[in-house]
Design a protein around this motif. Structure first.
Motif, PDB file in Angstrom:
ATOM      1  N   ALA A  47     -19.088  60.768  88.861  1.00 20.10           N
ATOM      2  CA  ALA A  47     -18.174  61.894  89.047  1.00 20.10           C
ATOM      3  C   ALA A  47     -17.212  62.039  87.865  1.00 20.10           C
ATOM      4  CB  ALA A  47     -17.375  61.706  90.339  1.00 20.10           C
ATOM      5  N   VAL A  48     -16.722  60.926  87.341  1.00 21.18           N
ATOM      6  CA  VAL A  48     -15.801  60.988  86.200  1.00 21.18           C
ATOM      7  C   VAL A  48     -16.519  61.542  84.974  1.00 21.18           C
ATOM      8  CG1 VAL A  48     -14.483  59.575  84.575  1.00 21.18           C
ATOM      9  CG2 VAL A  48     -14.286  59.163  87.034  1.00 21.18           C
ATOM     10  N   ARG A  49     -17.735  61.056  84.718  1.00 26.14           N
ATOM     11  CA  ARG A  49     -18.470  61.566  83.552  1.00 26.14           C
ATOM     12  C   ARG A  49     -18.828  63.029  83.723  1.00 26.14           C
ATOM     13  NH1 ARG A  49     -23.232  59.509  82.803  1.00 26.14           N
ATOM     14  NH2 ARG A  49     -23.407  58.312  84.715  1.00 26.14           N
ATOM     15  N   TRP A  50     -19.152  63.432  84.947  1.00 21.58           N
ATOM     16  CA  TRP A  50     -19.440  64.853  85.218  1.00 21.58           C
ATOM     17  C   TRP A  50     -18.203  65.705  84.998  1.00 21.58           C
ATOM     18  CZ3 TRP A  50     -17.411  67.748  89.429  1.00 21.58           C
ATOM     19  CH2 TRP A  50     -17.937  69.031  89.542  1.00 21.58           C
ATOM     20  N   ARG A  51     -17.039  65.209  85.440  1.00 19.46           N
ATOM     21  CA  ARG A  51     -15.790  65.956  85.278  1.00 19.46           C
ATOM     22  C   ARG A  51     -15.401  66.080  83.811  1.00 19.46           C
ATOM     23  NH1 ARG A  51     -12.683  69.759  87.739  1.00 19.46           N
ATOM     24  NH2 ARG A  51     -10.483  69.535  87.134  1.00 19.46           N
ATOM     25  N   LEU A  52     -15.534  65.008  83.066  1.00 21.32           N
ATOM     26  CA  LEU A  52     -15.144  65.022  81.654  1.00 21.32           C
ATOM     27  C   LEU A  52     -16.097  65.855  80.797  1.00 21.32           C
ATOM     28  CD1 LEU A  52     -14.095  61.282  81.128  1.00 21.32           C
ATOM     29  CD2 LEU A  52     -12.602  63.274  81.405  1.00 21.32           C
ATOM     30  N   GLY A  54     -17.396  68.746  81.531  1.00 22.36           N
ATOM     31  CA  GLY A  54     -17.101  70.171  81.624  1.00 22.36           C
ATOM     32  C   GLY A  54     -18.328  71.044  81.755  1.00 22.36           C
ATOM     33  N   GLN A  55     -19.485  70.450  82.102  1.00 22.04           N
ATOM     34  CA  GLN A  55     -20.739  71.214  82.160  1.00 22.04           C
ATOM     35  C   GLN A  55     -21.071  71.739  83.548  1.00 22.04           C
ATOM     36  OE1 GLN A  55     -23.766  68.585  80.639  1.00 22.04           O
ATOM     37  NE2 GLN A  55     -23.044  68.729  78.534  1.00 22.04           N
ATOM     38  N   ARG A  56     -20.344  71.272  84.546  1.00 19.57           N
ATOM     39  CA  ARG A  56     -20.634  71.650  85.928  1.00 19.57           C
ATOM     40  C   ARG A  56     -22.087  71.333  86.288  1.00 19.57           C
ATOM     41  NH1 ARG A  56     -17.156  77.267  86.868  1.00 19.57           N
ATOM     42  NH2 ARG A  56     -15.127  76.377  86.240  1.00 19.57           N
ATOM     43  N   LEU A  57     -22.850  72.328  86.753  1.00 14.17           N
ATOM     44  CA  LEU A  57     -24.221  72.053  87.153  1.00 14.17           C
ATOM     45  C   LEU A  57     -25.106  71.687  85.974  1.00 14.17           C
ATOM     46  CD1 LEU A  57     -24.878  74.780  89.880  1.00 14.17           C
ATOM     47  CD2 LEU A  57     -24.329  72.362  90.193  1.00 14.17           C
ATOM     48  N   GLY A  58     -24.713  72.089  84.769  1.00  7.95           N
ATOM     49  CA  GLY A  58     -25.487  71.728  83.581  1.00  7.95           C
ATOM     50  C   GLY A  58     -25.545  70.232  83.371  1.00  7.95           C
ATOM     51  N   PHE A  59     -24.530  69.511  83.838  1.00  6.08           N
ATOM     52  CA  PHE A  59     -24.515  68.058  83.696  1.00  6.08           C
ATOM     53  C   PHE A  59     -25.656  67.440  84.488  1.00  6.08           C
ATOM     54  CE2 PHE A  59     -23.208  63.833  85.088  1.00  6.08           C
ATOM     55  CZ  PHE A  59     -22.839  63.247  83.886  1.00  6.08           C
ATOM     56  N   VAL A  60     -25.931  67.978  85.672  1.00  3.88           N
ATOM     57  CA  VAL A  60     -27.016  67.446  86.502  1.00  3.88           C
ATOM     58  C   VAL A  60     -28.354  67.645  85.810  1.00  3.88           C
ATOM     59  CG1 VAL A  60     -28.168  67.604  88.742  1.00  3.88           C
ATOM     60  CG2 VAL A  60     -25.684  67.853  88.587  1.00  3.88           C
ATOM     61  N   THR A  62     -28.920  68.027  82.467  1.00  2.00           N
ATOM     62  CA  THR A  62     -29.037  67.253  81.232  1.00  2.00           C
ATOM     63  C   THR A  62     -28.983  65.747  81.466  1.00  2.00           C
ATOM     64  OG1 THR A  62     -26.644  67.458  80.863  1.00  2.00           O
ATOM     65  CG2 THR A  62     -28.076  69.107  79.832  1.00  2.00           C
ATOM     66  N   HIS A  63     -28.463  65.347  82.614  1.00  2.46           N
ATOM     67  CA  HIS A  63     -28.378  63.920  82.942  1.00  2.46           C
ATOM     68  C   HIS A  63     -29.132  63.654  84.252  1.00  2.46           C
ATOM     69  CE1 HIS A  63     -24.995  64.581  80.197  1.00  2.46           C
ATOM     70  NE2 HIS A  63     -25.042  63.294  79.918  1.00  2.46           N
ATOM     71  N   TRP A  64     -30.348  64.160  84.330  1.00  6.80           N
ATOM     72  CA  TRP A  64     -31.112  64.038  85.557  1.00  6.80           C
ATOM     73  C   TRP A  64     -31.426  62.577  85.889  1.00  6.80           C
ATOM     74  CZ3 TRP A  64     -35.787  61.594  85.230  1.00  6.80           C
ATOM     75  CH2 TRP A  64     -36.349  61.493  83.955  1.00  6.80           C
ATOM     76  N   LEU A  65     -31.599  61.758  84.854  1.00  5.20           N
ATOM     77  CA  LEU A  65     -31.895  60.351  85.111  1.00  5.20           C
ATOM     78  C   LEU A  65     -30.712  59.656  85.786  1.00  5.20           C
ATOM     79  CD1 LEU A  65     -33.878  58.046  84.836  1.00  5.20           C
ATOM     80  CD2 LEU A  65     -32.994  57.615  82.542  1.00  5.20           C
ATOM     81  N   ASP A  66     -29.497  59.972  85.330  1.00  3.97           N
ATOM     82  CA  ASP A  66     -28.314  59.399  85.967  1.00  3.97           C
ATOM     83  C   ASP A  66     -28.195  59.856  87.416  1.00  3.97           C
ATOM     84  OD1 ASP A  66     -27.487  58.017  83.701  1.00  3.97           O
ATOM     85  OD2 ASP A  66     -26.477  59.783  82.893  1.00  3.97           O
ATOM     86  N   THR A  67     -28.596  61.097  87.675  1.00  2.92           N
ATOM     87  CA  THR A  67     -28.548  61.614  89.042  1.00  2.92           C
ATOM     88  C   THR A  67     -29.522  60.867  89.943  1.00  2.92           C
ATOM     89  OG1 THR A  67     -28.005  63.808  88.144  1.00  2.92           O
ATOM     90  CG2 THR A  67     -28.720  63.700  90.442  1.00  2.92           C
TER      91      THR A  67
END
Length: 203
Positions: A47-52, A54-60, A62-67
Protein backbone atom coordinates in the motif's frame (compact mmCIF):
# COMPACT_ATOMS: atom_id res chain seq x y z
CA UNK A 1 15.30 -6.84 6.19
CA UNK A 2 11.93 -6.47 8.00
CA UNK A 3 10.14 -8.02 5.02
CA UNK A 4 12.70 -10.84 4.84
CA UNK A 5 12.20 -11.58 8.54
CA UNK A 6 8.44 -11.41 8.08
CA UNK A 7 8.71 -13.91 5.22
CA UNK A 8 10.66 -16.32 7.42
CA UNK A 9 8.16 -15.89 10.24
CA UNK A 10 5.26 -16.48 7.82
CA UNK A 11 6.86 -19.67 6.51
CA UNK A 12 7.78 -20.98 9.98
CA UNK A 13 4.28 -20.36 11.36
CA UNK A 14 2.65 -21.95 8.32
CA UNK A 15 4.98 -24.99 8.50
CA UNK A 16 4.18 -25.49 12.20
CA UNK A 17 0.45 -25.40 11.54
CA UNK A 18 0.80 -27.98 8.77
CA UNK A 19 3.40 -30.35 10.24
CA UNK A 20 3.20 -30.13 14.03
CA UNK A 21 0.17 -32.34 14.62
CA UNK A 22 -1.23 -32.28 18.13
CA UNK A 23 -0.18 -28.74 18.95
CA UNK A 24 -2.18 -27.05 21.73
CA UNK A 25 -4.91 -24.72 20.57
CA UNK A 26 -3.01 -21.75 21.98
CA UNK A 27 0.06 -22.61 19.88
CA UNK A 28 -2.07 -22.94 16.75
CA UNK A 29 -3.65 -19.56 17.47
CA UNK A 30 -0.18 -18.03 17.91
CA UNK A 31 0.97 -19.45 14.57
CA UNK A 32 -2.15 -18.06 12.92
CA UNK A 33 -1.53 -14.65 14.51
CA UNK A 34 2.09 -14.61 13.25
CA UNK A 35 0.91 -15.58 9.77
CA UNK A 36 -1.70 -12.82 9.68
CA UNK A 37 0.73 -10.25 11.10
CA UNK A 38 3.30 -11.04 8.41
CA UNK A 39 0.60 -10.85 5.76
CA UNK A 40 -0.49 -7.47 7.13
CA UNK A 41 3.10 -6.22 6.88
CA UNK A 42 3.23 -7.30 3.24
CA UNK A 43 -0.03 -5.45 2.63
CA UNK A 44 1.28 -2.28 4.30
CA UNK A 45 4.45 -2.39 2.20
CA UNK A 46 2.39 -2.81 -0.97
CA UNK A 47 0.00 0.00 0.00
CA UNK A 48 2.83 2.44 0.80
CA UNK A 49 4.59 1.75 -2.50
CA UNK A 50 1.28 2.08 -4.36
CA UNK A 51 0.58 5.40 -2.62
CA UNK A 52 4.04 6.81 -3.29
CA UNK A 53 3.96 5.80 -6.95
CA UNK A 54 0.97 8.04 -7.70
CA UNK A 55 -0.09 5.61 -10.46
CA UNK A 56 -3.37 4.45 -8.93
CA UNK A 57 -4.60 1.47 -10.96
CA UNK A 58 -1.55 1.73 -13.22
CA UNK A 59 0.56 0.50 -10.31
CA UNK A 60 -1.32 -2.81 -10.29
CA UNK A 61 -0.69 -3.27 -14.02
CA UNK A 62 3.01 -2.38 -13.90
CA UNK A 63 3.64 -4.29 -10.67
CA UNK A 64 1.47 -7.33 -11.33
CA UNK A 65 4.04 -9.67 -9.81
CA UNK A 66 3.94 -7.79 -6.51
CA UNK A 67 0.15 -8.01 -6.60
CA UNK A 68 0.24 -11.78 -7.09
CA UNK A 69 2.77 -12.14 -4.27
CA UNK A 70 0.55 -10.08 -1.98
CA UNK A 71 -2.43 -12.34 -2.65
CA UNK A 72 -0.31 -15.51 -2.34
CA UNK A 73 2.61 -14.82 0.04
CA UNK A 74 4.00 -18.32 -0.48
CA UNK A 75 5.07 -17.12 -3.95
CA UNK A 76 7.40 -14.42 -2.56
CA UNK A 77 10.50 -16.26 -3.90
CA UNK A 78 9.20 -15.45 -7.39
CA UNK A 79 10.26 -11.82 -6.84
CA UNK A 80 13.78 -12.87 -7.80
CA UNK A 81 12.56 -12.65 -11.40
CA UNK A 82 12.53 -8.85 -11.01
CA UNK A 83 16.16 -8.95 -9.92
CA UNK A 84 16.97 -11.04 -12.99
CA UNK A 85 15.25 -8.51 -15.24
CA UNK A 86 17.29 -5.69 -13.66
CA UNK A 87 20.51 -7.58 -14.35
CA UNK A 88 19.44 -8.18 -17.95
CA UNK A 89 19.14 -4.42 -18.45
CA UNK A 90 22.73 -3.81 -17.33
CA UNK A 91 25.33 -3.28 -20.03
CA UNK A 92 29.06 -2.81 -20.08
CA UNK A 93 31.65 -4.93 -18.33
CA UNK A 94 30.29 -8.36 -17.40
CA UNK A 95 30.35 -8.75 -13.62
CA UNK A 96 30.51 -12.37 -12.52
CA UNK A 97 29.83 -11.44 -8.88
CA UNK A 98 26.53 -9.76 -9.78
CA UNK A 99 25.36 -12.62 -11.97
CA UNK A 100 26.50 -15.17 -9.41
CA UNK A 101 24.48 -13.46 -6.70
CA UNK A 102 21.37 -13.60 -8.88
CA UNK A 103 21.95 -17.28 -9.65
CA UNK A 104 22.50 -18.14 -5.98
CA UNK A 105 19.45 -16.11 -4.94
CA UNK A 106 17.31 -17.73 -7.62
CA UNK A 107 18.56 -21.18 -6.64
CA UNK A 108 17.75 -20.60 -2.98
CA UNK A 109 14.39 -19.12 -3.94
CA UNK A 110 13.63 -22.24 -5.99
CA UNK A 111 14.41 -24.44 -2.99
CA UNK A 112 12.25 -22.24 -0.75
CA UNK A 113 9.41 -22.29 -3.24
CA UNK A 114 9.70 -26.07 -3.50
CA UNK A 115 9.45 -26.42 0.28
CA UNK A 116 6.42 -24.15 0.54
CA UNK A 117 4.81 -25.92 -2.40
CA UNK A 118 5.40 -29.28 -0.75
CA UNK A 119 3.83 -27.98 2.47
CA UNK A 120 0.77 -26.66 0.65
CA UNK A 121 0.26 -29.88 -1.34
CA UNK A 122 0.78 -32.05 1.74
CA UNK A 123 -1.78 -29.99 3.68
CA UNK A 124 -4.40 -30.51 0.97
CA UNK A 125 -3.60 -34.11 0.01
CA UNK A 126 -2.45 -36.19 2.98
CA UNK A 127 -5.94 -37.13 4.19
CA UNK A 128 -7.85 -36.94 0.89
CA UNK A 129 -9.55 -40.10 -0.45
CA UNK A 130 -7.36 -41.85 -3.02
CA UNK A 131 -4.42 -39.53 -2.40
CA UNK A 132 -0.89 -40.68 -3.24
CA UNK A 133 0.73 -37.82 -1.29
CA UNK A 134 0.47 -39.26 2.22
CA UNK A 135 3.63 -37.94 3.88
CA UNK A 136 5.79 -34.84 3.66
CA UNK A 137 8.43 -37.00 1.99
CA UNK A 138 5.95 -37.84 -0.78
CA UNK A 139 5.21 -34.14 -1.20
CA UNK A 140 8.91 -33.22 -1.37
CA UNK A 141 9.57 -35.99 -3.93
CA UNK A 142 6.64 -34.81 -6.05
CA UNK A 143 7.83 -31.18 -5.79
CA UNK A 144 11.36 -32.04 -6.92
CA UNK A 145 10.03 -34.01 -9.90
CA UNK A 146 7.70 -31.13 -10.79
CA UNK A 147 10.32 -28.38 -10.53
CA UNK A 148 12.75 -30.45 -12.58
CA UNK A 149 9.98 -30.92 -15.22
CA UNK A 150 10.51 -34.69 -14.99
CA UNK A 151 7.01 -35.64 -13.90
CA UNK A 152 7.32 -39.36 -13.13
CA UNK A 153 3.62 -39.58 -12.30
CA UNK A 154 4.05 -42.03 -9.43
CA UNK A 155 2.86 -39.34 -7.01
CA UNK A 156 0.35 -36.69 -8.03
CA UNK A 157 -2.29 -34.44 -6.43
CA UNK A 158 -5.89 -35.62 -6.65
CA UNK A 159 -7.79 -32.74 -5.03
CA UNK A 160 -8.81 -29.67 -7.08
CA UNK A 161 -6.88 -27.28 -4.82
CA UNK A 162 -3.85 -29.56 -4.82
CA UNK A 163 -3.83 -29.58 -8.61
CA UNK A 164 -4.21 -25.80 -8.67
CA UNK A 165 -1.17 -25.52 -6.41
CA UNK A 166 0.64 -27.88 -8.77
CA UNK A 167 -0.06 -25.63 -11.76
CA UNK A 168 1.23 -22.60 -9.88
CA UNK A 169 4.34 -24.48 -8.82
CA UNK A 170 5.03 -25.54 -12.40
CA UNK A 171 4.76 -21.99 -13.72
CA UNK A 172 6.73 -20.30 -10.96
CA UNK A 173 9.33 -23.06 -10.85
CA UNK A 174 10.02 -22.68 -14.54
CA UNK A 175 10.34 -18.92 -14.10
CA UNK A 176 12.89 -19.26 -11.29
CA UNK A 177 14.92 -21.94 -13.03
CA UNK A 178 14.81 -19.81 -16.17
CA UNK A 179 16.27 -16.94 -14.15
CA UNK A 180 19.21 -19.14 -13.15
CA UNK A 181 19.99 -20.45 -16.62
CA UNK A 182 19.21 -17.11 -18.28
CA UNK A 183 21.52 -15.19 -15.97
CA UNK A 184 24.39 -17.60 -16.61
CA UNK A 185 23.80 -17.46 -20.37
CA UNK A 186 23.65 -13.64 -20.25
CA UNK A 187 26.99 -13.48 -18.44
CA UNK A 188 28.61 -15.83 -20.98
CA UNK A 189 27.30 -13.77 -23.90
CA UNK A 190 28.66 -10.56 -22.35
CA UNK A 191 32.07 -12.20 -21.88
CA UNK A 192 32.20 -13.42 -25.47
CA UNK A 193 31.00 -10.07 -26.83
CA UNK A 194 33.64 -8.22 -24.85
CA UNK A 195 36.37 -10.57 -26.12
CA UNK A 196 35.20 -10.01 -29.71
CA UNK A 197 35.31 -6.24 -29.23
CA UNK A 198 38.82 -6.32 -27.81
CA UNK A 199 40.07 -8.51 -30.66
CA UNK A 200 42.96 -10.99 -30.58
CA UNK A 201 46.17 -10.08 -28.69
CA UNK A 202 48.71 -8.03 -30.66
CA UNK A 203 46.15 -6.12 -32.77
Amino acid sequence: MPLALASLAFLAAYALRVLAHGLPEAALDLCLAVTLAAWALFAVDYAVRWRLSGQRLGFVRTHWLDTVVLLLPLLRPLRVVKVYEAVQRRHGRPRLALHARVMVYAGLSTALLGFTGALAVYQQEHDAPGATVRTLGDAVWWTCATLATVGYGDVAPVTPLGRLIAVGLMITGLALLGAVTGTFASWLLQVFAREDDEGPPGN
